[in-house]
Design a protein around this motif. Structure first.
Motif, short mmCIF file in Angstrom:
data_model
loop_
_atom_site.label_atom_id
_atom_site.label_comp_id
_atom_site.label_asym_id
_atom_site.label_seq_id
_atom_site.Cartn_x
_atom_site.Cartn_y
_atom_site.Cartn_z
N VAL A 1 0.83 -1.20 0.00
CA VAL A 1 0.00 0.00 0.00
C VAL A 1 0.87 1.26 0.00
N ASN A 2 1.89 1.28 0.83
CA ASN A 2 2.76 2.45 0.92
C ASN A 2 4.14 2.19 0.35
N GLY A 3 4.28 1.17 -0.47
CA GLY A 3 5.58 0.82 -1.03
C GLY A 3 5.83 1.52 -2.35
N PRO A 4 7.07 1.44 -2.82
CA PRO A 4 7.40 2.06 -4.10
C PRO A 4 6.66 1.37 -5.25
N ALA A 5 6.23 2.15 -6.21
CA ALA A 5 5.56 1.60 -7.39
C ALA A 5 6.61 0.97 -8.30
N PRO A 6 6.31 -0.20 -8.87
CA PRO A 6 7.27 -0.85 -9.76
C PRO A 6 7.51 -0.02 -11.02
N LYS A 7 8.77 -0.02 -11.46
CA LYS A 7 9.13 0.60 -12.72
C LYS A 7 9.67 -0.51 -13.60
N GLY A 8 8.83 -1.05 -14.43
CA GLY A 8 9.25 -2.16 -15.28
C GLY A 8 8.25 -3.30 -15.21
N SER A 9 8.62 -4.38 -15.85
CA SER A 9 7.71 -5.51 -15.98
C SER A 9 8.01 -6.57 -14.91
N TYR A 10 7.62 -6.25 -13.68
CA TYR A 10 7.78 -7.20 -12.58
C TYR A 10 6.74 -6.91 -11.51
N SER A 11 6.55 -7.87 -10.64
CA SER A 11 5.64 -7.72 -9.50
C SER A 11 6.46 -7.45 -8.25
N PRO A 12 6.03 -6.55 -7.37
CA PRO A 12 6.76 -6.32 -6.12
C PRO A 12 6.80 -7.56 -5.24
N GLY A 13 5.74 -8.37 -5.32
CA GLY A 13 5.70 -9.60 -4.55
C GLY A 13 4.69 -10.56 -5.13
N LEU A 14 4.93 -11.84 -4.92
CA LEU A 14 3.99 -12.87 -5.35
C LEU A 14 3.74 -13.82 -4.20
N VAL A 15 2.50 -14.23 -4.07
CA VAL A 15 2.12 -15.28 -3.13
C VAL A 15 1.95 -16.55 -3.94
N VAL A 16 2.66 -17.59 -3.55
CA VAL A 16 2.55 -18.89 -4.20
C VAL A 16 2.41 -19.91 -3.07
N GLY A 17 1.20 -20.42 -2.91
CA GLY A 17 0.94 -21.33 -1.79
C GLY A 17 1.15 -20.61 -0.47
N ASP A 18 1.97 -21.19 0.39
CA ASP A 18 2.26 -20.60 1.69
C ASP A 18 3.49 -19.70 1.67
N PHE A 19 4.03 -19.42 0.48
CA PHE A 19 5.25 -18.63 0.38
C PHE A 19 4.98 -17.27 -0.27
N VAL A 20 5.74 -16.28 0.18
CA VAL A 20 5.72 -14.94 -0.42
C VAL A 20 7.13 -14.67 -0.95
N PHE A 21 7.21 -14.29 -2.21
CA PHE A 21 8.47 -13.96 -2.86
C PHE A 21 8.45 -12.47 -3.18
N THR A 22 9.50 -11.76 -2.81
CA THR A 22 9.56 -10.33 -3.15
C THR A 22 10.58 -10.11 -4.26
N SER A 23 10.36 -9.07 -5.02
CA SER A 23 11.38 -8.62 -5.96
C SER A 23 12.45 -7.91 -5.16
N GLY A 24 13.58 -7.66 -5.79
CA GLY A 24 14.63 -6.91 -5.14
C GLY A 24 14.15 -5.49 -4.85
N ALA A 25 14.39 -5.05 -3.62
CA ALA A 25 13.99 -3.70 -3.22
C ALA A 25 15.23 -2.83 -3.03
N SER A 26 15.09 -1.57 -3.37
CA SER A 26 16.17 -0.61 -3.20
C SER A 26 15.79 0.36 -2.08
N GLY A 27 16.66 1.30 -1.84
CA GLY A 27 16.45 2.28 -0.78
C GLY A 27 15.72 3.53 -1.24
N VAL A 28 14.77 3.38 -2.15
CA VAL A 28 13.99 4.51 -2.64
C VAL A 28 12.82 4.77 -1.69
N ASP A 29 12.67 6.01 -1.29
CA ASP A 29 11.54 6.41 -0.44
C ASP A 29 10.28 6.40 -1.29
#
Length: 126
Positions: A8-36
């Motif tokens: 909700v308050n995270g950085p908006a993606p720039k490019g063709s990727y998802s910030p995170g995916l839920v697959v079953g009981d697991f959550v995978f995040t994309s690489g995050a940087s130090g952008v406010d």
């Protein structure tokens, strides 16, 4: 089946990727940087400031699925200056977790204007 997670308050993606995916009981995040996410600007010019912001950004993605740092089971970390910044980065990183710490891979990478990038795999206990 996979479901996209957006912080909700995270950085908006720039490019063709998802910030995170839920697959079953697991959550995978994309690489995050130090952008406010509020300003769109990189926070600080040192690895300590940027690591804190990376961890906050990842925390918002985890929270979007009711998870926290203690649910993280794996981290992959890229440091622009591995030898120079490892100890300072590690002190900040460690402050977000309790033992046992997640498994982790830390590598040196060419990161183009940022000092640290981290992605997580988290597990939601049922």
């Amino acid at each position: 089946m996979k479901k996209e997670l957006k912080a909700v308050n995270g950085p908006a993606p720039k490019g063709s990727y998802s910030p995170g995916l839920v697959v079953g009981d697991f959550v995978f995040t994309s690489g995050a940087s130090g952008v406010d996410p509020q300003t769109g600007e990189l926070v600080g010019d040192d690895v300590v400031s940027q690591t804190h912001q990376v961890m906050r950004n990842l925390g918002t993605i985890l929270a979007a699925h009711g998870l926290g740092y203690d649910d993280v089971v794996k981290a992959t970390v890229h440091l622009q200056h591995l030898k120079r910044d490892f100890d300072a980065y590690d002190a900040v990183y460690k402050s977000y977790f309790t033992k046992p710490y997640p498994v982790r891979t830390t590598v040196g990478s060419d990161l183009l204007d940022i000092l640290v990038e981290i992605d997580f795999v988290a597990h939601k206990s049922t």
